[in-house]
Design a protein around this motif. Structure first.
Motif, PDB file in Angstrom:
ATOM      1  N   PHE A  29       0.821  -1.210   0.000  1.00  0.00           N
ATOM      2  CA  PHE A  29       0.000   0.000   0.000  1.00  0.00           C
ATOM      3  C   PHE A  29       0.858   1.264   0.000  1.00  0.00           C
ATOM      4  CE2 PHE A  29      -2.051   3.252   2.789  1.00  0.00           C
ATOM      5  CZ  PHE A  29      -2.955   3.725   1.842  1.00  0.00           C
ATOM      6  N   ALA A  30       1.900   1.275   0.813  1.00  0.00           N
ATOM      7  CA  ALA A  30       2.739   2.476   0.909  1.00  0.00           C
ATOM      8  C   ALA A  30       3.388   2.816  -0.427  1.00  0.00           C
ATOM      9  CB  ALA A  30       3.803   2.275   1.990  1.00  0.00           C
ATOM     10  N   GLU A  31       3.907   1.811  -1.142  1.00  0.00           N
ATOM     11  CA  GLU A  31       4.562   2.086  -2.423  1.00  0.00           C
ATOM     12  C   GLU A  31       3.544   2.483  -3.487  1.00  0.00           C
ATOM     13  OE1 GLU A  31       7.754   2.451  -5.147  1.00  0.00           O
ATOM     14  OE2 GLU A  31       7.581   2.480  -2.950  1.00  0.00           O
ATOM     15  N   GLY A  32       2.376   1.806  -3.510  1.00  0.00           N
ATOM     16  CA  GLY A  32       1.348   2.171  -4.486  1.00  0.00           C
ATOM     17  C   GLY A  32       0.845   3.578  -4.270  1.00  0.00           C
ATOM     18  N   GLN A  33       0.644   3.965  -3.015  1.00  0.00           N
ATOM     19  CA  GLN A  33       0.192   5.318  -2.723  1.00  0.00           C
ATOM     20  C   GLN A  33       1.267   6.347  -3.060  1.00  0.00           C
ATOM     21  OE1 GLN A  33       0.442   7.081   1.170  1.00  0.00           O
ATOM     22  NE2 GLN A  33      -1.801   7.257   1.267  1.00  0.00           N
ATOM     23  N   ARG A  34       2.533   6.025  -2.730  1.00  0.00           N
ATOM     24  CA  ARG A  34       3.626   6.967  -2.989  1.00  0.00           C
ATOM     25  C   ARG A  34       3.766   7.277  -4.467  1.00  0.00           C
ATOM     26  NH1 ARG A  34       8.848   7.104  -4.344  1.00  0.00           N
ATOM     27  NH2 ARG A  34       8.846   4.878  -4.845  1.00  0.00           N
ATOM     28  N   ARG A  35       3.689   6.239  -5.303  1.00  0.00           N
ATOM     29  CA  ARG A  35       3.830   6.464  -6.746  1.00  0.00           C
ATOM     30  C   ARG A  35       2.636   7.224  -7.322  1.00  0.00           C
ATOM     31  NH1 ARG A  35       6.568   0.972  -9.334  1.00  0.00           N
ATOM     32  NH2 ARG A  35       8.256   0.771  -7.784  1.00  0.00           N
ATOM     33  N   TYR A  36       1.456   6.974  -6.760  1.00  0.00           N
ATOM     34  CA  TYR A  36       0.275   7.691  -7.244  1.00  0.00           C
ATOM     35  C   TYR A  36       0.363   9.179  -6.916  1.00  0.00           C
ATOM     36  CZ  TYR A  36      -4.613   9.183  -7.541  1.00  0.00           C
ATOM     37  OH  TYR A  36      -5.763   9.848  -7.845  1.00  0.00           O
ATOM     38  N   SER A  57       1.022  17.548  -8.929  1.00  0.00           N
ATOM     39  CA  SER A  57       1.952  18.671  -8.911  1.00  0.00           C
ATOM     40  C   SER A  57       2.518  18.841  -7.504  1.00  0.00           C
ATOM     41  CB  SER A  57       1.226  19.954  -9.326  1.00  0.00           C
ATOM     42  OG  SER A  57       0.233  20.301  -8.367  1.00  0.00           O
ATOM     43  N   PRO A  58       3.683  19.486  -7.383  1.00  0.00           N
ATOM     44  CA  PRO A  58       4.248  19.725  -6.036  1.00  0.00           C
ATOM     45  C   PRO A  58       3.282  20.476  -5.122  1.00  0.00           C
ATOM     46  CG  PRO A  58       5.895  20.143  -7.719  1.00  0.00           C
ATOM     47  CD  PRO A  58       4.602  19.926  -8.449  1.00  0.00           C
ATOM     48  N   TYR A  59       2.489  21.379  -5.689  1.00  0.00           N
ATOM     49  CA  TYR A  59       1.535  22.128  -4.869  1.00  0.00           C
ATOM     50  C   TYR A  59       0.479  21.193  -4.284  1.00  0.00           C
ATOM     51  CZ  TYR A  59      -2.305  25.233  -3.631  1.00  0.00           C
ATOM     52  OH  TYR A  59      -3.319  25.850  -2.961  1.00  0.00           O
ATOM     53  N   ALA A  60      -0.037  20.266  -5.102  1.00  0.00           N
ATOM     54  CA  ALA A  60      -1.102  19.377  -4.635  1.00  0.00           C
ATOM     55  C   ALA A  60      -0.580  18.346  -3.635  1.00  0.00           C
ATOM     56  CB  ALA A  60      -1.753  18.664  -5.821  1.00  0.00           C
ATOM     57  N   ARG A  61       0.685  17.959  -3.743  1.00  0.00           N
ATOM     58  CA  ARG A  61       1.224  16.910  -2.874  1.00  0.00           C
ATOM     59  C   ARG A  61       1.219  17.308  -1.400  1.00  0.00           C
ATOM     60  NH1 ARG A  61       6.742  15.632  -6.178  1.00  0.00           N
ATOM     61  NH2 ARG A  61       5.764  15.344  -8.230  1.00  0.00           N
ATOM     62  N   MET A  81       3.250   8.359   3.086  1.00  0.00           N
ATOM     63  CA  MET A  81       3.861   7.303   3.891  1.00  0.00           C
ATOM     64  C   MET A  81       5.344   7.184   3.529  1.00  0.00           C
ATOM     65  SD  MET A  81       0.835   4.433   3.737  1.00  0.00           S
ATOM     66  CE  MET A  81       1.555   3.482   5.068  1.00  0.00           C
ATOM     67  N   ASP A  82       6.105   6.613   4.451  1.00  0.00           N
ATOM     68  CA  ASP A  82       7.537   6.427   4.205  1.00  0.00           C
ATOM     69  C   ASP A  82       7.750   5.400   3.101  1.00  0.00           C
ATOM     70  OD1 ASP A  82       8.082   8.215   6.225  1.00  0.00           O
ATOM     71  OD2 ASP A  82       8.204   6.631   7.761  1.00  0.00           O
ATOM     72  N   LYS A  83       8.830   5.592   2.347  1.00  0.00           N
ATOM     73  CA  LYS A  83       9.165   4.640   1.290  1.00  0.00           C
ATOM     74  C   LYS A  83       9.577   3.310   1.928  1.00  0.00           C
ATOM     75  CE  LYS A  83      12.051   4.031  -2.789  1.00  0.00           C
ATOM     76  NZ  LYS A  83      13.096   4.631  -3.660  1.00  0.00           N
ATOM     77  N   PRO A  84       8.997   2.194   1.482  1.00  0.00           N
ATOM     78  CA  PRO A  84       9.314   0.906   2.114  1.00  0.00           C
ATOM     79  C   PRO A  84      10.753   0.488   1.828  1.00  0.00           C
ATOM     80  CG  PRO A  84       7.928   0.568   0.181  1.00  0.00           C
ATOM     81  CD  PRO A  84       7.990   2.045   0.404  1.00  0.00           C
ATOM     82  N   ARG A  85      11.313  -0.322   2.699  1.00  0.00           N
ATOM     83  CA  ARG A  85      12.674  -0.840   2.530  1.00  0.00           C
ATOM     84  C   ARG A  85      12.600  -2.076   1.656  1.00  0.00           C
ATOM     85  NH1 ARG A  85      15.394  -1.773   8.111  1.00  0.00           N
ATOM     86  NH2 ARG A  85      17.166  -2.135   6.694  1.00  0.00           N
ATOM     87  N   VAL A  86      12.939  -1.902   0.386  1.00  0.00           N
ATOM     88  CA  VAL A  86      12.859  -2.975  -0.590  1.00  0.00           C
ATOM     89  C   VAL A  86      13.799  -2.621  -1.743  1.00  0.00           C
ATOM     90  CG1 VAL A  86      10.891  -1.858  -1.718  1.00  0.00           C
ATOM     91  CG2 VAL A  86      11.251  -4.322  -2.022  1.00  0.00           C
ATOM     92  N   PRO A  92       0.128  -1.200  -9.063  1.00  0.00           N
ATOM     93  CA  PRO A  92      -0.852  -0.157  -9.405  1.00  0.00           C
ATOM     94  C   PRO A  92      -1.108   0.749  -8.204  1.00  0.00           C
ATOM     95  CG  PRO A  92      -1.996  -2.190  -8.881  1.00  0.00           C
ATOM     96  CD  PRO A  92      -0.525  -2.474  -8.724  1.00  0.00           C
ATOM     97  N   PRO A  93      -1.832   1.876  -8.410  1.00  0.00           N
ATOM     98  CA  PRO A  93      -2.238   2.702  -7.261  1.00  0.00           C
ATOM     99  C   PRO A  93      -3.057   1.872  -6.273  1.00  0.00           C
ATOM    100  CG  PRO A  93      -2.608   3.877  -9.309  1.00  0.00           C
ATOM    101  CD  PRO A  93      -2.231   2.478  -9.688  1.00  0.00           C
TER     102      PRO A  93
END
Length: 463
Positions: free
Chosen positions: A52-59, A64-68, A74-79, A86-87
């Motif tokens: 979930f964390a990686e899918g959400q991060r990529r989505y 845009s930087p303003y919307a983010r 969430m923190d980037k997973p250790r992998v 997918p999202p």
């Protein structure tokens, strides 16, 4: 390393988040996958902290930087790597608070979304005639009268709104006629006489009104209406042929009729000479059924929530069921006689006095006390439970002159329910049953009049 599968999959390599120990895993897409294992084996770390964390991060990175800045990241997973993900959407893990009002809709918050959506999608139907009730603008009155079905009737509307307009227009089948009369009703004031009201109408520029189905000049109406006491006058706003070139004139006439008619007007199809009205149709620019003259409240989100006083059924207050005295619990064994203790709560404690009262009134009324309760005539069974007719109406219809019945006994107890031992006693003989007013649907009658109509042409009726 395992071979890469030809099927689409999420490929995880070197997962070592939290207590996961650097393993590789392929998860096929479009499948329901269950993650199981012992407590502490890393199920939540794999599902939530990694997938979930990686899918959400990529989505979120697609914004845009303003919307983010408005998203919780969430923190980037250790992998080492994740491919084909997918999202992701995750359902929050939490302990839900259940109550007697809880349903699947409230616990999943579906009801919160539906009460916002329903006023936009649903169509009000009159409780008396069953016809759709809507705010009919002058343009919609024109479309109804001319049987407009094409692009001219729904230009500028969204797809869903267009479908609703077509459904509502098909529900009104206006007869064909060469001319129409647009009229509105003007209530007469008690402070003004008929002549003064007619003079005021004439000063507004109106020359004709309708009386007994025929047009009548305003300057001649005083003599014609003398001796009668009308409560309102039907004023003729305009008479025209509903041809395309008359559209602007028709809409302007409807606007004026709505203004002076307090949001209501009537369109008559006429033929002549001789003058003859072939059909009439009433319209309203409010949530008002013009045919039945019934007003309805504006649809708001609160009206479609059984947790809100505005939308809850007044009888059950949104619970869908009501509590009542179950007389089958009060008389559990109907094979017993009245003298043998058929009425259970009257056999112990202070309530034994009621058993004595029962025997006394049975002797007065000639009711057999040594016959099983179920074998007594129905009228005597009802008498034991309901008491004498009109009990409590006046002093002559109260105890000790009249029989209160099992029902009167429990009503007396309910008036003392502030006492703990009385509430305990009542709980033994109470039961829940479906609310008779809403049928268990929890909503008040006005909310249940809104239904979603399917688009025309699909062969299904409105639901």
């Amino acid at each position: 390393m395992p071979k890469t599968s030809a099927l689409p999959a999420i490929r995880l390599r070197g997962v070592r988040h939290n207590n996961l120990k650097g393993f590789d895993l392929d998860l096929p897409l479009n499948r329901l996958i269950v993650i199981t294992g012992l407590s502490g084996s890393g199920k939540s770390s794999l599902a939530f902290d990694t997938l979930f964390a990686e899918g959400q991060r990529r989505y979120i990175e697609t914004f845009s930087p303003y919307a983010r800045q408005f998203f919780d990241r969430m923190d980037k997973p250790r992998v080492d790597s994740i491919e084909g993900i997918p999202p992701a959407i995750a359902i929050e893990q939490r302990n839900t608070v259940k109550s007697t009002r809880s349903t699947v809709g409230t616990m999943t918050e579906v009801c919160d979304h539906m009460k916002l959506l329903w006023p936009e999608l649903a169509v009000l139907h009159c409780r008396q005639c069953g016809r759709p009730v809507r705010k009919e603008t002058p343009r919609q009155v024109w479309e109804t009268v001319t049987k407009s079905r094409g692009e001219a009737g729904v230009a500028g509307l969204g797809k869903r709104q267009e479908e609703r307009e077509l459904v509502l227009h098909e529900a009104l089948d206006w007869p064909s006629g060469p001319e129409v009369l647009i009229t509105f009703d003007l209530p007469l004031s008690d402070k003004l006489g008929l002549e003064e009201s007619l003079a005021l109408i004439a000063r507004q520029g109106y020359q004709r009104l309708m009386w007994e189905g025929e047009p009548l000049r305003v300057d001649e109406a005083g003599a014609r209406l003398a001796g009668s006491a009308p409560t309102h006058l039907r004023i003729i706003q305009d008479r025209l042929r509903p041809a395309p070139e008359q559209r602007a004139r028709f809409i302007e006439a409807c606007e004026q009729a709505y203004h002076f008619g307090k949001g209501a007007l009537t369109v008559h199809a006429v033929e002549g000479p001789p003058f003859r009205i072939t059909d009439s149709r009433r319209f309203s620019n409010r949530f008002h059924c013009a045919s039945c003259d019934v007003d309805y409240r504006e649809p708001t989100p609160a009206l479609f929530s059984f947790n809100h006083p505005l939308g809850a059924c007044p009888a059950c207050r949104g619970f869908g069921r009501i509590i009542h005295i179950d007389y089958d619990l009060a008389i559990p064994d109907r094979g017993r006689t009245l003298a043998g203790g058929a009425v259970k709560p009257w056999q112990t404690g202070l309530s034994r006095e009621c058993q004595t009262d029962l025997m006394k009134f049975c002797r007065k009324r000639g009711v057999a006390t040594d016959v099983p309760f179920q074998d007594l005539p129905v009228k005597w069974q009802e008498w034991v439970i309901q008491g004498d007719a009109d009990y409590g109406k006046d002093a002559a219809h109260e105890w000790p002159k009249a029989w209160y019945g099992v029902r009167g006994y429990f009503r007396s107890l309910e008036s003392k329910s502030y006492k703990m031992h009385v509430r305990v006693l009542l709980s033994r003989y109470r039961a829940y049953r479906e609310c008779p007013d809403c049928g268990g649907r929890r909503f008040q009658p006005d909310a249940l009049l809104f239904r979603v109509a399917e688009p025309p042409g699909n062969g299904r009726k409105p639901v």
